[in-house]
Motif scaffolding. Structure first.
Motif, short mmCIF file in Angstrom:
data_model
loop_
_atom_site.label_atom_id
_atom_site.label_comp_id
_atom_site.label_asym_id
_atom_site.label_seq_id
_atom_site.Cartn_x
_atom_site.Cartn_y
_atom_site.Cartn_z
N ASN A 64 0.98 -1.04 0.08
CA ASN A 64 0.07 -0.12 0.10
C ASN A 64 0.93 1.38 -0.06
N GLU A 65 2.12 1.06 0.54
CA GLU A 65 3.07 2.46 0.57
C GLU A 65 4.02 2.35 -0.48
N GLY A 66 4.13 1.07 -1.23
CA GLY A 66 5.16 1.21 -2.23
C GLY A 66 4.55 0.43 -3.60
N MET A 67 5.30 -0.10 -4.26
CA MET A 67 4.95 -1.15 -5.61
C MET A 67 5.06 -2.32 -5.66
N ARG A 68 3.89 -2.95 -5.99
CA ARG A 68 3.76 -4.22 -6.13
C ARG A 68 4.18 -4.86 -7.47
N PHE A 69 5.11 -5.60 -7.58
CA PHE A 69 5.44 -6.25 -8.92
C PHE A 69 4.66 -7.40 -9.32
N GLN A 70 3.80 -7.25 -10.38
CA GLN A 70 2.97 -8.35 -10.64
C GLN A 70 3.53 -9.64 -11.47
N HIS A 71 4.62 -9.35 -12.18
CA HIS A 71 4.95 -10.33 -13.05
C HIS A 71 6.72 -10.20 -12.62
N CYS A 72 7.08 -10.82 -11.68
CA CYS A 72 8.43 -10.97 -11.07
C CYS A 72 8.63 -12.49 -11.20
N PHE A 73 9.76 -13.06 -11.77
CA PHE A 73 10.07 -14.38 -11.93
C PHE A 73 11.50 -14.87 -11.55
N CYS A 74 11.70 -15.95 -11.05
CA CYS A 74 13.09 -16.66 -10.87
C CYS A 74 13.48 -17.35 -11.95
N VAL A 75 14.76 -17.52 -12.17
CA VAL A 75 15.37 -18.11 -13.44
C VAL A 75 15.75 -19.41 -13.31
N ASN A 76 15.47 -20.12 -12.05
CA ASN A 76 15.92 -21.22 -11.44
C ASN A 76 15.21 -21.52 -10.16
N SER A 77 13.95 -22.37 -10.18
CA SER A 77 13.25 -22.39 -8.86
C SER A 77 13.53 -23.29 -7.89
N LEU A 323 13.91 6.31 10.47
CA LEU A 323 14.78 5.75 9.50
C LEU A 323 14.10 5.37 8.33
N ALA A 324 12.55 5.50 8.48
CA ALA A 324 11.63 4.95 7.15
C ALA A 324 11.62 5.92 6.18
N ALA A 325 11.97 7.07 6.20
CA ALA A 325 12.05 8.05 5.06
C ALA A 325 13.08 7.91 4.29
N ASN A 326 14.32 7.22 4.76
CA ASN A 326 15.46 7.09 3.82
C ASN A 326 15.85 5.61 3.66
N THR A 327 14.93 4.66 3.76
CA THR A 327 15.27 3.21 3.81
C THR A 327 14.29 2.79 2.71
N VAL A 328 14.96 1.98 1.87
CA VAL A 328 14.23 1.27 0.69
C VAL A 328 13.81 -0.28 1.53
N VAL A 329 12.77 -0.56 1.45
CA VAL A 329 12.21 -1.96 2.00
C VAL A 329 11.67 -2.65 0.95
N ILE A 330 12.26 -3.92 1.16
CA ILE A 330 11.77 -4.91 -0.27
C ILE A 330 11.37 -6.01 0.56
N TYR A 331 10.28 -6.54 0.10
CA TYR A 331 10.04 -8.15 0.49
C TYR A 331 9.67 -8.89 -0.61
N THR A 332 10.40 -10.14 -0.70
CA THR A 332 10.16 -11.22 -1.56
C THR A 332 10.33 -12.49 -0.99
N SER A 333 10.10 -13.57 -1.95
CA SER A 333 10.54 -14.62 -1.66
C SER A 333 11.81 -15.38 -2.67
N ASP A 334 12.39 -16.48 -2.30
CA ASP A 334 13.48 -17.08 -3.12
C ASP A 334 12.68 -17.59 -4.68
N GLN A 335 11.49 -18.00 -4.37
CA GLN A 335 10.98 -18.28 -5.46
C GLN A 335 9.34 -18.43 -5.09
N GLY A 336 8.57 -18.98 -5.89
CA GLY A 336 7.23 -19.19 -5.70
C GLY A 336 6.89 -20.65 -5.07
N PHE A 337 5.67 -21.12 -4.85
CA PHE A 337 5.46 -22.38 -4.40
C PHE A 337 4.17 -22.77 -4.72
#
Length: 509
Positions: A64-77, A323-337
């Motif tokens: 809600n406060e950032g950007m959600r990537f709809q098509h992000c993929f791993c290259v070896n799952s 520190l929130a204003a100057n911190t890039v926060v990323i959430y991901t997983s190493d692949q899907g499931f």
């Protein structure tokens, strides 16, 4: 004096590392980077991605406060290859980790580039790359896969056990890293959770909360594979047939000890005695299959709730520390499931639930709150993105591309509309056949090279990938075009079948 190949290799990589110009801006003014990665967290188990299975309010807050990537993929799952790719910005055949083999820590990594540029770097949690982390000022990692309760951690001083639940402990250690960082340096922290990786052992409060929940079944749970090649039929990662007594949390007889107990737990049961409405019942057939899916998903989703709590604690700490204003926060997983999709658990296959990664980025003042990015990203892009955020030049040998223009809402000319995938671990842990392929914005082509069998899907009309169109006479022009693109990309990423016939020995556990 004889100079070993290892010394020569390390000297070469050091020369490469120091050839990349560092940032010229004051380190203290550059953005901090907090990279939070879970293990095997499917995007469709995040409510920001439309999950009907669970709620993830803290991860949703990031979206809600950032950007959600709809098509992000791993290259070896699978785990180790994805982690090596994220560190190096390179495909498995170039970073040397195609399966579960030891990572060569002498090569350049994003951590080394940022460290050299003045960042205080940290790695906390699941590493799973065999060698000790390099390029990090502080690291505290799980050995191999690690365990959920009272885990052992390794740091430069050796091994030690910390009592507690692993997800909470990784969050605690990450907050300690942030509290004790040098105030005059920006930080780069990789916070890597074990959860929700198998064996899906939730902490008690969430185990109890999910125990009675009825989880909706995916529409493809009972996929009959009627149009598919042999690979999916031959794999041993099926919810109905391959979950063990250990996975299902069945209790062994009290008199079993040691090896006999482990053998009992590793059986894949065809009947289960359980209690329903206060009555003991023996489940078989469809009733057992339904129960297995529920048991699997209840534990898997319960593990995710602890991860979501950890994300919330980190976000709250950044707020409280100013520190929130100057911190890039990323959430991901190493692949899907696979969450029962196509009747499967685990990952590996190039089907959508396995290769699609959640990728959410909050960069205050840069990402538009609530933005959704539809352009295609891949995990080799992560390292170039971190380097670009830090104001550095992206090393020319990295195969990914910085996502910073996308984070700014731009659409770069010539942005990718297809990507290349390759999986090597055959037979591996689940008898999943080796394959490579491409995904475009509308289609997918998969080649199981050891079996010489192909699959092709029209993702626009068949998003669930149920109809293999490879042999359809009306699709042959599309097949030919996809093959041409496949071999163009294979050449572009310098895949010369380096690990096609023989992979390095295991070395991550």
């Amino acid at each position: 004096m004889r100079i070993t190949s290892g010394i020569l290799r390390a000297a070469f990589w050091m020369a490469v590392l120091w050839s990349i110009p560092s940032a010229h801006t004051d380190p203290a003014t550059r953005p901090n980077i907090l990279f939070i990665m879970s293990d095997d967290h499917a995007a469709h188990a995040i409510s920001a991605y439309g999950s009907k299975l669970n709620k993830t309010p803290n991860i949703d807050r990031l979206a809600n406060e950032g950007m959600r990537f709809q098509h992000c993929f791993c290259v070896n799952s699978i785990c180790s290859p994805s982690r090596a790719t994220i560190l190096t910005g390179k495909y498995s055949h170039l970073n040397g980790v195609p399966t579960f083999n030891r990572f060569d820590g002498s090569q350049p990594t994003v951590a080394k580039y940022l460290q050299r540029a003045g960042y205080y770097t940290g790695m906390i949690g699941k590493w799973h790359l065999g060698s000790d982390p390099t390029g990090f000022d502080k690291w505290e990692i799980l050995p191999g896969q690690g365990v959920y309760f009272n885990p052992t951690f390794i740091n430069p001083n050796g091994r030690h056990v910390i009592n507690g639940y692993v997800t909470d402990l990784i969050t605690d250690l990450s907050i300690d890293f942030l509290k004790n960082r040098p105030a005059d340096k920006p930080f780069f922290l990789m916070c890597h959770h074990k959860a929700p990786h198998r064996p899906w052992q939730p902490e008690e409060k969430y185990r109890a909360a999910f125990a009675g929940k009825q989880i909706p079944e995916p529409t493809t749970l009972r996929d009959d594979y009627s149009t598919r090649t042999d690979a999916i039929r031959e794999c041993t990662q099926k919810v109905f047939y391959d979950l063990t007594r250990r996975d299902l949390k069945l209790q062994p007889p009290g008199d079993l000890k040691g090896r006999a107990r482990d053998q009992w737990l590793d059986v894949k049961p065809t009947e289960v005695e359980t209690e329903i409405d206060g009555h003991k019942t023996v489940l078989t057939g469809d009733a057992l299959n339904n129960w297995k899916y529920q048991r699997y998903m209840q534990d898997y989703l319960a593990c995710i709730q602890s991860v979501d709590d950890g994300v919330g604690r980190l976000l709250d700490w950044l707020d409280q520390a100013g520190l929130a204003a100057n911190t890039v926060v990323i959430y991901t997983s190493d692949q899907g499931f696979f969450l029962g999709d196509h009747g499967l658990f685990d990952k590996r296959f190039m089907y959508e639930p396995s290769v699609k990664m959640p990728f959410i980025v909050r960069w205050p003042g840069v990402t538009k709150p609530g933005a959704v990015q539809e352009l295609m990203a891949i995990n080799p892009d992560f390292a170039p993105t971190f380097i670009d955020i830090a104001g550095l030049s992206v090393p020319p040998d990295m195969q990914g591309v910085s996502l910073v223009p996308l984070l700014k809402g731009e659409t770069p000319a010539g942005w990718r509309t297809s990507y290349y995938y390759r999986y090597y671990h055959d037979p591996g842990d689940h008898n999943t056949r080796a394959h490579y392929g491409i995904r475009t914005t509308t289609h997918k082509l998969i080649y199981f090279w050891k079996k010489n069998q192909w699959e092709m899907y029209d993702l626009a009309t068949d998003p669930d990938e149920l109809q293999n169109l490879y042999n359809d006479s009306t699709q042959q022009q599309t097949v030919a075009e996809l093959k041409a693109e496949l071999y163009r990309l294979k050449k572009e990423v310098k895949d010369d079948d380096q690990y096609a016939n023989q992979q390095p020995p295991p070395g991550t556990d």
